[in-house]
Design a protein around this motif. Structure first.
Motif, short mmCIF file in Angstrom:
data_model
loop_
_atom_site.label_atom_id
_atom_site.label_comp_id
_atom_site.label_asym_id
_atom_site.label_seq_id
_atom_site.Cartn_x
_atom_site.Cartn_y
_atom_site.Cartn_z
N LEU A 46 58.11 41.39 73.85
CA LEU A 46 58.59 41.20 75.23
C LEU A 46 60.09 40.97 75.27
O LEU A 46 60.77 41.42 76.20
N SER A 47 60.63 40.29 74.26
CA SER A 47 62.08 40.06 74.22
C SER A 47 62.83 41.37 74.06
O SER A 47 63.84 41.62 74.76
N PHE A 48 62.35 42.24 73.17
CA PHE A 48 63.00 43.54 72.98
C PHE A 48 62.95 44.36 74.27
O PHE A 48 63.94 45.00 74.67
N ALA A 49 61.78 44.35 74.93
CA ALA A 49 61.62 45.13 76.16
C ALA A 49 62.51 44.59 77.28
O ALA A 49 63.12 45.36 78.03
N ILE A 50 62.60 43.27 77.40
CA ILE A 50 63.41 42.67 78.47
C ILE A 50 64.89 42.96 78.24
O ILE A 50 65.63 43.30 79.18
N ILE A 51 65.35 42.85 76.99
CA ILE A 51 66.76 43.13 76.70
C ILE A 51 67.08 44.59 76.98
O ILE A 51 68.14 44.92 77.55
N ALA A 52 66.16 45.49 76.62
CA ALA A 52 66.40 46.91 76.87
C ALA A 52 66.46 47.21 78.37
O ALA A 52 67.39 47.89 78.83
N CYS A 53 65.50 46.70 79.12
CA CYS A 53 65.48 46.95 80.57
C CYS A 53 66.68 46.32 81.26
O CYS A 53 67.29 46.92 82.16
N SER A 54 67.06 45.10 80.83
CA SER A 54 68.21 44.44 81.44
C SER A 54 69.51 45.19 81.15
O SER A 54 70.36 45.35 82.04
N SER A 55 69.65 45.68 79.93
CA SER A 55 70.87 46.42 79.57
C SER A 55 70.98 47.72 80.35
O SER A 55 72.07 48.06 80.86
N LEU A 56 69.87 48.45 80.47
CA LEU A 56 69.90 49.71 81.23
C LEU A 56 70.10 49.46 82.71
O LEU A 56 70.72 50.27 83.41
N PHE A 57 69.60 48.33 83.21
CA PHE A 57 69.85 47.98 84.61
C PHE A 57 71.34 47.68 84.82
O PHE A 57 71.92 48.08 85.83
N ILE A 58 71.96 47.01 83.86
CA ILE A 58 73.39 46.74 83.96
C ILE A 58 74.19 48.04 83.90
O ILE A 58 75.23 48.17 84.56
N VAL A 59 73.71 49.01 83.11
CA VAL A 59 74.39 50.31 83.04
C VAL A 59 74.50 50.93 84.43
O VAL A 59 75.56 51.44 84.82
N LYS A 60 73.42 50.89 85.19
CA LYS A 60 73.45 51.45 86.55
C LYS A 60 74.22 50.54 87.50
O LYS A 60 74.89 51.01 88.42
N ARG A 61 74.11 49.24 87.28
CA ARG A 61 74.71 48.30 88.21
C ARG A 61 76.23 48.33 88.17
O ARG A 61 76.90 48.28 89.22
N ILE A 62 76.81 48.39 86.98
CA ILE A 62 78.27 48.30 86.85
C ILE A 62 78.92 49.67 86.79
O ILE A 62 80.14 49.75 86.59
N SER A 63 78.14 50.74 86.96
CA SER A 63 78.73 52.07 86.91
C SER A 63 79.75 52.25 88.03
O SER A 63 79.44 52.04 89.20
N CYS A 64 80.95 52.63 87.65
CA CYS A 64 82.02 52.87 88.63
C CYS A 64 83.04 53.80 88.00
O CYS A 64 82.95 54.16 86.82
N GLN A 65 84.03 54.17 88.77
CA GLN A 65 85.04 55.10 88.28
C GLN A 65 85.97 54.48 87.25
O GLN A 65 86.51 55.18 86.40
N GLY A 66 86.16 53.17 87.33
CA GLY A 66 87.05 52.50 86.40
C GLY A 66 88.50 52.51 86.82
O GLY A 66 89.37 52.08 86.07
N PHE A 67 88.78 52.99 88.02
CA PHE A 67 90.15 53.03 88.53
C PHE A 67 90.08 53.19 90.04
O PHE A 67 89.03 53.49 90.60
N GLU A 68 91.22 52.98 90.69
CA GLU A 68 91.33 53.16 92.14
C GLU A 68 92.07 54.46 92.40
O GLU A 68 93.26 54.58 92.10
N ARG A 69 91.36 55.42 92.93
CA ARG A 69 91.98 56.72 93.19
C ARG A 69 92.73 56.68 94.52
O ARG A 69 92.45 55.85 95.38
N PHE A 70 93.65 57.61 94.71
CA PHE A 70 94.39 57.70 95.96
C PHE A 70 94.70 59.16 96.23
O PHE A 70 94.70 60.00 95.33
#
Length: 385
Positions: A184-208
């Motif tokens: 369960l620990s391995f599964a929770i860490i995997a799901c949490s990490s992949l959720f963070i991948v989608k959550r923090i996905s951004c361009q990484g800069f401010e375009r203009f």
């Protein structure tokens, strides 16, 4: 006078009562009920008439049937029945169906995971790629439609494996609490990490926009450039993703299964999620096999591992069969995840991005240079800002 009376009559016949959890407003703006899902479908009636009379069925009729089915594909919900996306409904149907096929016999399990599953996913992938979405066209005119099917398939697959594990495998009482906690620990860490991948996905800069003040100095400095697809000023290290219709800083690739771009913002979480997902799949299938099959002890130099030996009771009843089929499906997923992890490891070792590796197709550095630079590349990957 007659017009006002008729309008009063129409307003009086209008149903303004609250919508119950089984009712909804259909695509025609009319109030409908889930019990009437199979009623009042002119397209289906016309199709049946043409089949009986041996007439050709037009593509327009099939399109109307598809729109009607997608509109009526709903589940009861407080405040009105909610519409279920077609991609999610397809995954909810296909994943359990494949597991049921694999639980028939060992031969069907092999056929399902080596023939049916790849053929099915390849066919659906081709259908999605052939779809034309006018709202998502890149600069060269190539249309790159996005779909929630891959993400829905991933979530339904993980949920199905987890349900079988908790309802069928655990009930044998062969797995110790420490083993279950580790899985369960391995599964929770995997799901949490992949959720963070989608959550923090951004361009990484401010375009203009290019029309803003100071853009000439920015272009001359060489740090920024104009993207013809986005029509914005982006950093020199950014690249455009045709699926997301946006540029990302140090973009690695577009992950279809997560429906998100992997870049320098979330690539470390992506690698962590893939590694723990691989561990969870292998360990979960190992626990299932050693529970159903006859285990044997494998003596190594400093450790003894419990390994499955023979499985004479794998298909004795449905509980054993569905557990064995789920473990086999988990092994298939583990093979795919292993390929993704190997791709990331090779690219990080070489100090390049996956999209660059696909274009280059060959490494021009010597083996000695690769070994010398690999430590620096891995250090830069984990401890960069």
């Amino acid at each position: 006078m007659m017009q006002s009376v008729s309008s009063v009559v129409l307003e009086g016949n209008k149903d303004d009562s609250p919508i119950c959890f089984c009712e909804y407003i259909n695509s025609e703006g009319e109030r409908s009920h889930l019990l009437a899902t199979c009623c009042n479908c002119e397209a289906i009636d016309e199709t049946c008439d043409r089949v009986i009379s041996l007439k050709k069925i037009d593509s327009e009729i099939l399109k109307r049937i598809q729109e009607t089915v997608l509109d009526r594909l709903r589940v009861p919900w407080p405040g009105g029945a909610k519409q279920v996306p077609g991609e999610w409904a397809l995954s909810f149907c296909l994943v359990p169906m494949l597991l049921l096929f694999a639980s028939i016999s060992f031969t069907m399990a092999v056929i399902t995971n080596t023939v049916l599953l790849p053929t099915l996913l390849f066919t659906i992938h081709r259908c999605i790629q052939s779809k034309r979405n006018p709202k998502n066209v890149n600069f060269s005119g190539m249309k790159k439609p996005r779909s929630q099917f891959y993400l829905s398939w991933l979530i339904v697959s993980c949920a199905s494996l987890f349900i079988v594990y908790n309802t069928q495998v655990i009930t044998w009482l062969e797995i110790t609490p420490h083993e279950n906690l580790a899985f369960l620990s391995f599964a929770i860490i995997a799901c949490s990490s992949l959720f963070i991948v989608k959550r923090i996905s951004c361009q990484g800069f401010e375009r203009f926009a290019q029309s803003e003040d100071g853009d000439e100095d920015t272009i001359e400095s060489g740090a920024w450039r104009f993207c013809g697809q986005c029509q914005y000023m982006v950093p020199r290290e950014a690249s455009h993703c045709s699926s997301c219709s946006s540029c990302y800083i140090h973009r690695d690739h577009h992950c279809l299964w997560l429906n998100v771009c992997i870049s320098s913002v979330n690539d470390r979480w992506f690698l962590v999620g893939m590694l723990f997902a691989l561990i969870a799949l292998i360990y979960g299938s190992h626990l299932t096999y050693t529970t159903i099959c006859n285990p044997t002890l494998l003596d190594l130099s400093y450790i003894t591992i419990l390994m499955p030996s023979t499985c004479p009771n794998a298909y004795v009843d449905f509980s054993n069969a569905i557990s064995f089929a789920s473990a086999t499906y988990a092994v298939t997923l583990a093979v795919l995840v292993t390929l993704v992890v190997l791709q990331q490891v090779v690219c990080i070792t070489l100090g390049i991005r996956l999209r660059e590796y696909r274009r280059r197709r060959q490494v021009q550095s010597s083996l000695k240079q690769i070994i010398f630079m690999s430590f620096s590349n891995w250090f830069s990957f984990w401890w960069r800002r």
